[in-house]
Design a protein around this motif. Structure first.
Motif, PDB file in Angstrom:
ATOM      1  N   ARG A 245       0.893  -1.043  -0.142  1.00 36.16           N
ATOM      2  CA  ARG A 245      -0.002  -0.021   0.053  1.00 36.16           C
ATOM      3  C   ARG A 245       0.752   1.251  -0.043  1.00 36.16           C
ATOM      4  N   ILE A 246       2.076   1.222   0.471  1.00 36.24           N
ATOM      5  CA  ILE A 246       2.919   2.404   0.913  1.00 36.24           C
ATOM      6  C   ILE A 246       4.232   1.796   0.666  1.00 36.24           C
ATOM      7  N   ASP A 247       5.173   2.048  -0.065  1.00 33.40           N
ATOM      8  CA  ASP A 247       6.660   1.839  -0.309  1.00 33.40           C
ATOM      9  C   ASP A 247       7.451   2.926  -0.053  1.00 33.40           C
ATOM     10  N   PHE A 248       8.103   2.980   1.034  1.00 27.82           N
ATOM     11  CA  PHE A 248       9.167   3.959   1.340  1.00 27.82           C
ATOM     12  C   PHE A 248      10.424   3.683   0.793  1.00 27.82           C
ATOM     13  N   SER A 249      10.689   3.496  -0.683  1.00 25.64           N
ATOM     14  CA  SER A 249      11.537   3.234  -1.305  1.00 25.64           C
ATOM     15  C   SER A 249      12.611   4.332  -1.167  1.00 25.64           C
TER      16      SER A 249
ATOM     17  N   CYS B  20       6.936  14.349  11.128  1.00 26.37           N
ATOM     18  CA  CYS B  20       6.309  13.195  11.688  1.00 26.37           C
ATOM     19  C   CYS B  20       7.226  12.194  12.459  1.00 26.37           C
ATOM     20  N   LEU B  21       8.455  12.257  12.037  1.00 29.31           N
ATOM     21  CA  LEU B  21       9.504  11.538  12.739  1.00 29.31           C
ATOM     22  C   LEU B  21       9.963  12.365  14.097  1.00 29.31           C
ATOM     23  N   ARG B  22       9.575  13.318  14.176  1.00 29.05           N
ATOM     24  CA  ARG B  22      10.186  13.987  15.262  1.00 29.05           C
ATOM     25  C   ARG B  22       9.047  13.737  16.502  1.00 29.05           C
ATOM     26  N   ARG B  23       7.963  13.369  16.098  1.00 28.61           N
ATOM     27  CA  ARG B  23       6.944  13.088  16.945  1.00 28.61           C
ATOM     28  C   ARG B  23       7.284  11.631  17.846  1.00 28.61           C
ATOM     29  N   TRP B  24       7.828  10.988  16.920  1.00 23.45           N
ATOM     30  CA  TRP B  24       8.090   9.273  17.380  1.00 23.45           C
ATOM     31  C   TRP B  24       9.033   9.482  18.787  1.00 23.45           C
ATOM     32  N   LYS B  25       8.734   8.309  19.495  1.00 22.32           N
ATOM     33  CA  LYS B  25       9.572   8.147  20.939  1.00 22.32           C
ATOM     34  C   LYS B  25      10.901   7.241  20.465  1.00 22.32           C
TER      35      LYS B  25
ATOM     36  N   GLY C 176       1.404   6.667   6.346  1.00 20.26           N
ATOM     37  CA  GLY C 176       2.359   5.435   6.283  1.00 20.26           C
ATOM     38  C   GLY C 176       3.193   5.557   7.725  1.00 20.26           C
ATOM     39  N   LEU C 177       3.586   6.741   8.097  1.00 20.95           N
ATOM     40  CA  LEU C 177       4.436   6.935   9.296  1.00 20.95           C
ATOM     41  C   LEU C 177       3.351   6.803  10.696  1.00 20.95           C
ATOM     42  N   ARG C 178       2.268   7.370  10.589  1.00 21.92           N
ATOM     43  CA  ARG C 178       1.348   7.005  11.530  1.00 21.92           C
ATOM     44  C   ARG C 178       1.012   5.515  11.912  1.00 21.92           C
ATOM     45  N   GLU C 179       0.889   4.782  10.849  1.00 19.74           N
ATOM     46  CA  GLU C 179       0.585   3.510  11.021  1.00 19.74           C
ATOM     47  C   GLU C 179       1.806   2.796  11.688  1.00 19.74           C
ATOM     48  N   LEU C 180       3.124   2.957  11.054  1.00 16.39           N
ATOM     49  CA  LEU C 180       4.252   2.335  11.517  1.00 16.39           C
ATOM     50  C   LEU C 180       4.344   2.607  13.036  1.00 16.39           C
ATOM     51  N   ALA C 181       3.986   3.970  13.445  1.00 19.80           N
ATOM     52  CA  ALA C 181       4.225   4.482  14.891  1.00 19.80           C
ATOM     53  C   ALA C 181       3.463   3.618  15.859  1.00 19.80           C
TER      54      ALA C 181
END
Length: 465
Positions: free
Chosen positions: A107-111, A380-385, A455-460
Motif C-alpha cells: 500500500r505504501i513503499d518507502f523506497s 512526523c518522525l520528530r513525534r516518534w519516541k 504510513g508513518l502514523r501506522e508504523l508508529a
C-alpha cells in the motif's frame, strides 16, 4: 559448455538482457544446464548473439545476484546447484515466481530509490523532442562517438564546473547507459588485479556489479566523517569507491579533513584511484552544496561519476564520468571500439534541455517539491519516541535509528504484514549480518504528503512509538 543457443526476439518490448537472463535461468531450472557447467564468456556470447558485451554482463549479473551462477576470477561463470524442490518445468517455475512477485503489492513503499514523476516537464520535453526528431537531424540515427556526442559532453562539462566545481575537460567526459555501464568500462580500464575498497554499508547495485565482474572487493568501515582511511590502508585496496556528498545508504557527508586524507592515500601509490559516485548531489536542503571531491584533486586520481537518473528520470539511462588523464589515454587506446550505449536522440534532447535553461528550472522546482516532502517526513518522525534521525539534509531518504527493542528486520516484518515496505540498514552490509541493527531507511521521493503521513502514523502504532 562452449555454445549457448539463446534466442532473442529483437522485436520484443522486453529488453535483450532480460530475455537472455530468462532463457539461461529457465534452462538451469529445467536441468538442461547442469551444476558446474561453465557458461560462455561474456565476450564470446556477445559476439555470437551480436549484442554489446554490456548487455550480456547485465544478464549474467542478474543471474549471479539471484544465485543461479557464480563467477570465478579469470575462469568465468559457473552454474550453481539448486535445491531439488526448485527443479521442474521452467515455464511452471517462472510462472510461480511471477505470481509470487505480483502477489506482493504494498500500500505504501518507502523506497529510497526512484523519483517524483508527476512534475516531469512533459510539455517542454515534448517540444524539444519535436525539435530533435527532424530530417535535418537524420545523422542522429547513425552511430556516434564512443564517448557520447560532443554537444552533450560540452554542456555537462560546463554544468559540472558551475554546480559541483568539477574540472571536466569535455574530451574526458564519457557517457553511458547508467552507472552500471560506466563501472564496466572502468573495470576494463583498471588493472585486473586491482582490489576495490567499498564503503560498508554499501550501495548494493554497484557492489553486485563489481562482484559479478570478478573483482575482489573488501569492505571498509565508516564513522561520522565517512570512509575510514586507516582501514582502507589496512585493507590492501587499490581503488576506493565512495559516495562522499551523501553516502548511500547512511546519508553521511564526508568531512573535508577525511577528503584530504583520502586524496593523500590515492597519491601514495601510482595505481591507486578513487571512484567518486556523486549520485544525488543536486538535492540538498540545509547549508550550501558540498563541492565534489574531484575538485580538490590536484594529482588526477579521482574518477568522477554522475547521473541524470535522480534529477530527470532513471528511465533515460544517461550517466557520465570524468576520467583522469592516464585512464582517458587507455580508453582512447583500448575502449573506442565500444559503441556508446545512450540513444543519440536522448543525448541531443538533454543537451538542448540544459542549454535552453529547462534543466535548471526543473531542478529548482524539484528541490522545492522534495523539500516539502522532506519536511513532512521529518515533522512526523520528530513525534516518534526513542528515535534518532540522520542523513536528512540531502537526497531523498532518511536513516532512522529506532530504540524500541526490535531489530530492523523485525520492524520490517511487522510493516510488511501490514502492507508497508521499509528498508532495514542491515541488508546493505557487505560482510556481516547485523541482525540486531535497529536502523531503517525511509525514502519519500515516490510518495505524496498524505501517503507519508499515513504510513508513518501506522508504523508508529505498529512499533509502539
Amino acid at each position: 559448455m562452449k555454445e549457448l543457443a539463446v534466442y532473442v526476439d529483437t522485436n520484443s518490448k522486453v529488453p535483450a538482457y532480460e530475455q537472455i537472463y530468462s532463457f539461461i535461468r529457465d534452462e538451469i531450472i529445467n536441468g538442461n544446464i547442469k551444476k558446474g557447467a561453465s557458461l560462455p564468456s561474456s565476450r564470446a556470447l556477445a559476439e555470437y548473439l551480436q549484442f554489446s558485451r554490456s548487455t550480456i554482463l547485465m544478464a549474467y549479473e542478474q543471474l549471479v545476484a539471484e544465485g543461479y551462477i557464480e563467477t570465478e576470477p579469470r575462469r568465468g561463470y559457473y552454474v550453481l546447484e539448486l535445491d531439488n524442490g526448485f527443479r521442474g518445468s521452467g515455464a511452471a517455475a517462472t510462472s510461480q515466481l511471477s505470481l509470487e512477485k505480483a502477489a506482493k503489492e504494498y500500500r505504501i513503499d518507502f523506497s529510497p530509490d526512484g523519483i517524483e514523476t508527476g512534475h516531469f516537464p512533459y510539455n517542454e520535453w515534448r517540444r524539444i523532442m519535436r525539435q530533435v526528431v527532424t530530417p535535418e537531424n537524420q545523422e542522429l540515427f547513425n552511430s556516434g562517438d564512443s564517448r557520447g556526442d560532443s554537444g552533450l559532453r560540452q554542456v555537462i562539462s560546463e554544468y559540472l564546473m558551475e554546480s559541483r566545481r568539477v574540472r571536466a575537460n569535455p574530451s574526458r567526459v564519457i557517457l553511458g547507459a547508467g552507472n552500471e555501464n560506466l563501472l564496466m568500462i572502468i573495470s576494463m580500464l583498471l588493472d585486473g588485479s586491482s582490489v576495490f575498497g567499498m564503503e560498508n554499508p554499501v550501495y548494493r547495485k554497484s557492489y553486485m556489479l563489481l562482484k559479478s565482474l570478478g573483482r575482489k572487493i573488501v569492505p571498509v568501515g565508516m564513522d561520522g566523517s565517512g570512509m575510514l582511511v586507516s582501514r582502507l590502508e589496512e585493507s590492501g585496496a587499490d581503488i576506493a569507491y565512495v559516495t562522499p556528498s551523501h553516502q548511500y545508504p547512511t546519508g553521511t557527508v564526508m568531512s573535508i579533513k577525511r577528503r584530504m586524507e583520502l586524496l593523500a592515500w590515492a597519491r601514495a601509490k601510482e595505481d591507486r584511484y578513487i571512484i567518486e559516485d556523486d549520485y544525488d548531489s543536486e538535492f540538498r536542503y540545509k547549508g550550501k552544496p558540498i563541492p565534489a571531491l574531484q575538485g580538490n584533486d590536484g594529482e588526477d586520481k579521482v574518477i568522477y561519476i554522475g547521473t541524470f537518473s535522480k534529477s530527470l528520470s532513471p528511465a533515460m539511462r544517461i550517466s557520465y564520468m570524468v576520467l583522469p588523464g592516464v585512464l582517458y589515454e587507455k580508453y582512447m587506446k583500448n575502449g573506442t571500439y565500444l559503441s556508446n550505449t545512450v540513444s543519440r536522440i536522448d543525448q541531443k534532447a538533454v543537451e538542448l534541455f540544459i542549454r535552453e535553461g529547462g534543466f535548471g528550472r526543473h531542478l529548482s522546482r524539484m528541490r522545492k517539491i522534495y523539500k516539502n516532502k522532506h519536511d513532512v517526513m521529518l515533522a512526523c518522525l520528530r513525534r516518534w519516541k526513542n528515535t534518532v534521525v540522520s542523513g536528512e539534509n540531502a537526497g531523498a531518504h532518511m536513516l532512522v535509528h529506532i530504540n524500541n527493542g526490535m531489530s530492523g528486520r523485525r520492524l520490517a516484518e511487522l510493516a510488511d504484514a501490514n502492507g508497508i515496505k521499509i528498508y532495514p540498514l542491515d541488508t546493505y552490509y557487505i560482510d556481516e549480518k547485523k541482525s540486531k541493527d535497529t536502523q531503517i531507511l525511509l525514502g519519500y521521493a515516490r510518495l505524496d504528503a498524505h501517503q507519508i503521513e499515513k504510513g508513518l502514523r501506522e508504523l508508529a502504532e505498529l512499533w509502539g512509538l
